[in-house]
Design a protein around this motif. Structure first.
Motif, PDB file in Angstrom:
ATOM      1  N   LYS A   1      -8.360  18.801  30.940  1.00 11.84           N
ATOM      2  CA  LYS A   1      -7.309  19.629  31.525  1.00 11.84           C
ATOM      3  C   LYS A   1      -5.970  19.230  30.915  1.00 11.84           C
ATOM      4  O   LYS A   1      -5.560  18.083  30.940  1.00 11.84           O
ATOM      5  CB  LYS A   1      -7.264  19.447  33.045  1.00 11.84           C
ATOM      6  CG  LYS A   1      -6.259  20.367  33.721  1.00 11.84           C
ATOM      7  CD  LYS A   1      -6.286  20.195  35.242  1.00 11.84           C
ATOM      8  CE  LYS A   1      -5.263  21.117  35.895  1.00 11.84           C
ATOM      9  NZ  LYS A   1      -5.272  20.960  37.371  1.00 11.84           N
ATOM     10  N   LYS A   2      -5.265  20.247  30.386  1.00  9.69           N
ATOM     11  CA  LYS A   2      -4.038  19.976  29.664  1.00  9.69           C
ATOM     12  C   LYS A   2      -2.851  19.768  30.594  1.00  9.69           C
ATOM     13  O   LYS A   2      -2.729  20.429  31.632  1.00  9.69           O
ATOM     14  CB  LYS A   2      -3.715  21.132  28.713  1.00  9.69           C
ATOM     15  CG  LYS A   2      -4.612  21.233  27.505  1.00  9.69           C
ATOM     16  CD  LYS A   2      -4.137  22.325  26.564  1.00  9.69           C
ATOM     17  CE  LYS A   2      -4.974  22.379  25.305  1.00  9.69           C
ATOM     18  NZ  LYS A   2      -4.470  23.414  24.360  1.00  9.69           N
ATOM     19  N   LYS A   3      -1.974  18.867  30.185  1.00  8.15           N
ATOM     20  CA  LYS A   3      -0.671  18.737  30.821  1.00  8.15           C
ATOM     21  C   LYS A   3       0.292  19.707  30.129  1.00  8.15           C
ATOM     22  O   LYS A   3      -0.013  20.287  29.073  1.00  8.15           O
ATOM     23  CB  LYS A   3      -0.152  17.305  30.677  1.00  8.15           C
ATOM     24  CG  LYS A   3      -1.008  16.237  31.362  1.00  8.15           C
ATOM     25  CD  LYS A   3      -0.902  16.332  32.870  1.00  8.15           C
ATOM     26  CE  LYS A   3      -1.681  15.232  33.568  1.00  8.15           C
ATOM     27  NZ  LYS A   3      -1.004  13.936  33.535  1.00  8.15           N
ATOM     28  N   LEU A   4       1.442  19.860  30.704  1.00  8.46           N
ATOM     29  CA  LEU A   4       2.438  20.718  30.066  1.00  8.46           C
ATOM     30  C   LEU A   4       2.965  20.077  28.789  1.00  8.46           C
ATOM     31  O   LEU A   4       3.082  20.730  27.746  1.00  8.46           O
ATOM     32  CB  LEU A   4       3.613  20.973  31.019  1.00  8.46           C
ATOM     33  CG  LEU A   4       4.830  21.678  30.396  1.00  8.46           C
ATOM     34  CD1 LEU A   4       4.486  23.120  30.051  1.00  8.46           C
ATOM     35  CD2 LEU A   4       6.043  21.602  31.312  1.00  8.46           C
ATOM     36  N   LEU A   5       3.269  18.794  28.884  1.00  4.27           N
ATOM     37  CA  LEU A   5       4.001  18.139  27.793  1.00  4.27           C
ATOM     38  C   LEU A   5       3.425  16.757  27.513  1.00  4.27           C
ATOM     39  O   LEU A   5       3.248  15.947  28.429  1.00  4.27           O
ATOM     40  CB  LEU A   5       5.476  18.005  28.172  1.00  4.27           C
ATOM     41  CG  LEU A   5       6.390  17.300  27.166  1.00  4.27           C
ATOM     42  CD1 LEU A   5       6.501  18.111  25.875  1.00  4.27           C
ATOM     43  CD2 LEU A   5       7.780  17.070  27.776  1.00  4.27           C
ATOM     44  N   SER A   6       3.160  16.503  26.250  1.00 11.15           N
ATOM     45  CA  SER A   6       2.836  15.143  25.807  1.00 11.15           C
ATOM     46  C   SER A   6       4.086  14.546  25.182  1.00 11.15           C
ATOM     47  O   SER A   6       4.705  15.172  24.301  1.00 11.15           O
ATOM     48  CB  SER A   6       1.706  15.146  24.774  1.00 11.15           C
ATOM     49  OG  SER A   6       0.482  15.458  25.378  1.00 11.15           O
TER      50      SER A   6
END
Length: 978
Positions: free
Chosen positions: A91-96
């Motif tokens: 599941k992706k976060k908004l910002l790395s």
């Protein structure tokens, strides 16, 4: 490699001893084992077990990059999200946010704290990549590892390589690089970014904003249309679509502007870039960078590498050239847009080629010509060699099939119908090169002194028929000698087996002779011997030929002080800079240089291989050179004179030598000892204590050694002499070991084929041992270093001393190390013999084990002189210092079990090894030892580290690889605060 060790201080409240607090946290070898475990579990698809392993070894810890990557790639193949640890869920976060750090602990703290303080931390995947810092950075990262999603460390190839490593683990929609020392502008900036992106009708490929500086000012954004001129924002203030960014990564081609290239390519996608109305990051004040020119050239190259419909190549070139002109860098341009300088119509007539064989004294003549204000020169350009040899099947060998390339080029030329096509293209290339250097130097002439042009001199003359050619000739014997003493440590065997050198001799001399005798009007011949004998007259004639003014002081080319004389990057490495003008004595110096050389027979072989006509054409004689070499080379050591000077050993008590019911054998090892092996044999059979067996083990000599040995054996049939002539070379250690194991005797003494036994050596040591197979007998060493030059090395410090004490002597070399001892074969086998494949310090390694294998106080001095050690040949002394340091370190690893009980021995040995190190390498080792424990047993990590270095020694074949292994071995300890 696996010899890198990362060490930590463990917090053991129950024991404050420094030694007790040391432990091994991670090693690359340990990591390799863990990585193998990870992949073994992965192959079995035991995801629960893999999660258990992660929980123990990786969760909330700072990990080596390779370890984390193993876990990451394994869990990435797991289809069941429920079985994955949180950090590996897809599941992706908004910002790395990726932070790169190396040795910037203070800046790292500020950066990490600014990220961890974000009000919308849940939208962030935080990655920190440390380049194996040597300050306190890793200490800090271990403290906060549980708060960072991906904390990894490990050596990398630079900042852009580290940034690519961070990209591998990114799991988000956008990525922002915020390097150590930079901070997010406010605690709510990520929340603002989220709100901004959610308000956009179309997700942009990137979003960027202004940047604050530590001085309080703001770096506003520039129009996107001006991106081709430079950055429109700080790279710390732009977040880029992760999928796109991961697809291109950061190029390692550029040293400074790979981040600019990424942003420029992002812009050229045509997708929207959104400007945010708030500051994103805070960075240090930006001053005038010292790398302005390099950065501008790289940026120019980037912009010209990608098509931008909004701007023409001409506009780009004009802009960047204008920027460089403003910095005093007029004429600079990147490779991709390098413009051709105007070629002067007389460029050909302004070039002077100095043609000679290497080691002919050409640097000296170059220095004389360089004194003229009309002549410019720059070491050895070499530019014409690859150009003119690219289509010469004799000169070029390439893995990709250069011969086919040459054939294809010939077919192409025939198709075009211009047989001079390639020559014309080569001429245009060369004109550009020489025009540029003439313009740079501002001189009337340019001198190109590149000795190996001798192989293409005929092609150069065709290319530049109107150029000037100066041909320098020198006695071929002197040239060959200079090869050996400059590049081969005085070893003519090394010269003979080096193909490049032999090619010079067999092909270069004929080429030079043919050109020198061609009678060309644009050529002037100088003989080295005449130049050093009459420098003013010869230089006058040379300058007359060049049509340049001459004054006698031009031959005074230097101060005679190397530190005050400008050195060329290529050419003579030293001799010419120690003189102020040509020296007539140098004509015959080559004979003096070879008075003590033991490989003179190989020198003679090389001379015999020369082309007779070529040598004669140059004005020299092969027969004369060979006659001169008859008086060269190391002369037999005058043993009677040494005995008269140092005295003869005399036995006390009975003159009858006791047998003790034991047998004695002597091993003589031989490799290319044609000139000395019979002297070694004679010194053995002339001993008052006659050996029962003499074995000569020849390790596939390439000279006449075997024939000489057979002849000696035939003349001395009264002695039991056996020859082992190996059909292939097995190396010094294996040669000795196999021979000793084949000898059916009780006791053994050894000697090299270029050394001698001092009279009485065997009897003195035999009487000392008295048949005790658990003792070792040794004697003093008489070291001969030159003609009428020797000194006595006293070894009695080892006599009857405890094992620990003489082991320390052996490791530190604080006292001369005994050699050619006498010991029992049983003791030799107990000490495990010589290690096959070890080419340096193999005898030192065995001596350490013989100490351990012998009885306590069992090393006994005979009171006599034992070996006459011939050090007139270079031997190991010609090896680079790193070679010696590495050799001693791997022996420490080989024998670590023998002194594991006393860590102070290892410390003493490392301090001794430091004598081979200098500069940063020595400083790094000293820093390591400052934190390393001294007392007690050898720490487990050190024992494992040394043992791994021993096991992987074959991976470090080159000097560079050895240096890298030592550098990595002494990785500074990383202290962890309580």
């Amino acid at each position: 490699m696996s010899a890198i060790y990362f060490l930590v201080m463990d917090d053991l409240a129950s024991n404050n001893s420094l030694l007790e607090r040391w432990k091994m946290e991670y090693t690359i070898s340990n990591s390799d084992k863990l990585i193998r475990d990870v992949f073994e579990i992965y192959k079995s698809k035991s995801w629960n077990k893999l999660t258990e392993l992660w929980d123990v070894q990786g969760k909330e810890k700072l990990l080596p990059y390779t370890v984390f990557k193993a876990f990451y790639s394994s869990f990435d193949r797991c289809k069941n999200e429920e079985l994955k640890p949180q950090v590996f869920k897809t599941k992706k976060k908004l910002l790395s946010i990726v932070t790169i750090n190396y040795n910037n602990e203070g800046g790292l703290r500020e950066t990490v704290e600014s990220v961890l303080a974000q009000t919308d931390r849940a939208s962030i995947q935080y990655i920190v990549v440390d380049g194996a810092s040597t300050d306190k950075s890793l200490d800090y990262l271990r403290q906060v590892a549980s708060k960072i999603d991906v904390p990894v460390f490990g050596s990398d190839k630079g900042i852009y390589d580290a940034m690519n490593r961070g990209l591998e683990f990114v799991n988000s929609e956008y990525t922002l690089f915020l390097n150590s020392g930079d901070c997010l502008s406010a605690p709510d900036v990520v929340a603002k970014i989220k709100a901004f992106l959610n308000a956009q009708k179309e997700r942009p490929v990137a979003a960027y904003g202004p940047t604050l500086t530590s001085g309080g000012s703001q770096w506003p954004c520039k129009p996107q249309s001006e991106l081709w001129k430079g950055m429109i924002c700080s790279h710390q203030s732009i977040l880029i679509d992760t999928d796109f960014l991961s697809s291109i990564g950061f190029s390692l081609r550029y040293k400074i502007v790979s981040d600019f290239e990424v942003i420029y390519r992002t812009y050229l996608t045509g997708r929207p870039l959104a400007e945010m109305p708030f500051s994103v990051s805070k960075i240090e004040d930006v001053g005038v960078s010292s790398d302005f020119v390099a950065r501008t050239l790289e940026r120019w190259q980037v912009v010209r590498s990608y098509k931008n419909r909004a701007v023409t190549p001409e506009q780009i070139d004009a802009f960047y050239q204008g920027m460089l002109n403003g910095e005093g860098s007029k004429g600079a341009a990147p490779k991709v847009v390098a413009s051709s300088p105007a070629v002067p119509s007389d460029v050909e007539k302004r070039i002077v080629f100095l043609i000679s064989m290497p080691r002919s004294g050409s640097t000296m003549l170059q220095k004389i010509l360089d004194r003229s204000s009309a002549i410019g020169t720059v070491g050895e350009p070499w530019v014409m060699l690859p150009l003119m040899s690219m289509y010469d099947p004799e000169l070029v060998e390439a893995k990709y099939g250069q011969l086919l390339n040459i054939e294809a080029a010939g077919e192409f030329v025939r198709a075009v119908g211009d047989k001079d096509l390639i020559l014309k293209a080569q001429r245009q290339y060369a004109d550009q090169i020489y025009s540029a250097i003439l313009g740079k130097l501002g001189t009337e002439r340019f001198l190109d002194k590149t000795p190996r042009y001798v192989h293409i001199v005929d092609k150069l003359a065709d290319l530049y028929p109107n150029a000037k050619f100066v041909v320098l000739l020198r006695n071929p014997g002197a040239i060959i000698s200079s090869y050996a003493h400059t590049w081969a440590g005085g070893n003519f065997h090394t010269v003979k087996k080096t193909p490049e050198y032999m090619y010079d001799f067999t092909h270069g001399f004929p080429k030079l002779a043919e050109f020198a005798t061609s009678g060309r009007s644009n050529m002037h011949v100088v003989k080295y011997e005449e130049l050093v004998a009459n420098p003013e007259d010869e230089a006058q004639r040379l300058f007359d030929y060049l049509e340049l003014p001459f004054s006698g002081d031009l031959v005074n080319y230097g101060s005679g002080k190397p530190q005050e004389t400008d050195k060329y990057a290529f050419g003579d490495p030293g001799t010419v800079y120690q003189k102020s003008k040509p020296d007539a004595s140098h004509s015959a110096r080559w004979l003096k240089d070879n008075e003590n050389v033991t490989t003179i027979n190989f020198f003679q072989d090389i001379v015999r291989s020369l082309d007779d006509e070529a040598v004669t054409a140059m004005g020299y004689s092969k027969a004369t050179i060979l006659d001169q070499l008859k008086t060269a080379g190391a002369k037999p050591i005058d043993v009677p004179a040494l005995v008269k000077k140092y005295g003869a050993w005399k036995a006390g008590g009975s003159k009858k030598i006791p047998a003790y019911g034991k047998s004695l054998g002597v091993l003589i090892t031989c490799f290319n000892n044609q000139n000395s092996i019979t002297h070694a044999l004679q010194s053995v059979i002339s001993q008052s204590k006659k050996p029962d067996l003499v074995v000569v083990a020849d390790d596939c000599s390439e000279d006449g050694s075997v024939g000489v040995i057979k002849e000696f054996i035939a003349k001395n049939k009264a002695f039991n002499i056996r020859l082992i002539a190996r059909p292939k070379n097995v190396g010094v250690a294996a040669n000795r070991d196999l021979a000793i194991k084949s000898m059916d005797v009780d006791f053994v003494s050894t000697i090299d084929g270029d050394d001698l036994f001092y009279p009485g050596k065997l009897e003195a040591e035999w009487r000392t041992l008295k048949g005790n197979e658990a003792h070792v007998a040794f004697s003093d060493i008489l070291m001969v270093t030159g003609k009428d030059a020797e000194h006595l090395l006293k070894t009695d410090a080892y006599n009857k001393k405890p094992k620990n004490e003489i082991t320390r002597y052996m490791l530190t070399r604080v006292n001369p190390v005994p050699r050619d001892m006498m010991f029992s074969k049983a003791l030799y086998l107990k000490a495990e013999g010589f290690d096959h494949g070890v080419s340096i310090y193999e005898d030192w390694a065995l001596k350490q084990r013989l100490i351990a294998a012998a009885d306590e106080n069992g090393w006994l001095h005979s009171g006599a002189i034992g070996t006459i050690y011939d050090r007139r040949a270079p031997g190991l002394s010609g090896k680079p210092p790193i070679y010696h340091a590495f050799g001693e370190m791997i022996i420490l690893g080989r024998n670590i079990e023998y002194y594991r009980h006393d860590n102070s021995l290892v410390v003493a040995a490392i301090y001794s090894i430091m004598r081979h190190l200098k500069g940063p390498m020595k400083e790094r080792t000293e820093n390591f030892l400052k934190h390393y424990p001294v007392e007690g047993e050898v720490p487990e990590f050190m024992a494992d580290s040394l043992l791994t270095l021993w096991r992987e020694r074959r991976l470090c074949k080159s000097t560079e690889a050895k240096a890298k292994a030592i550098w990595q071995f002494f990785s500074p300890p990383l202290e962890v605060k309580k």
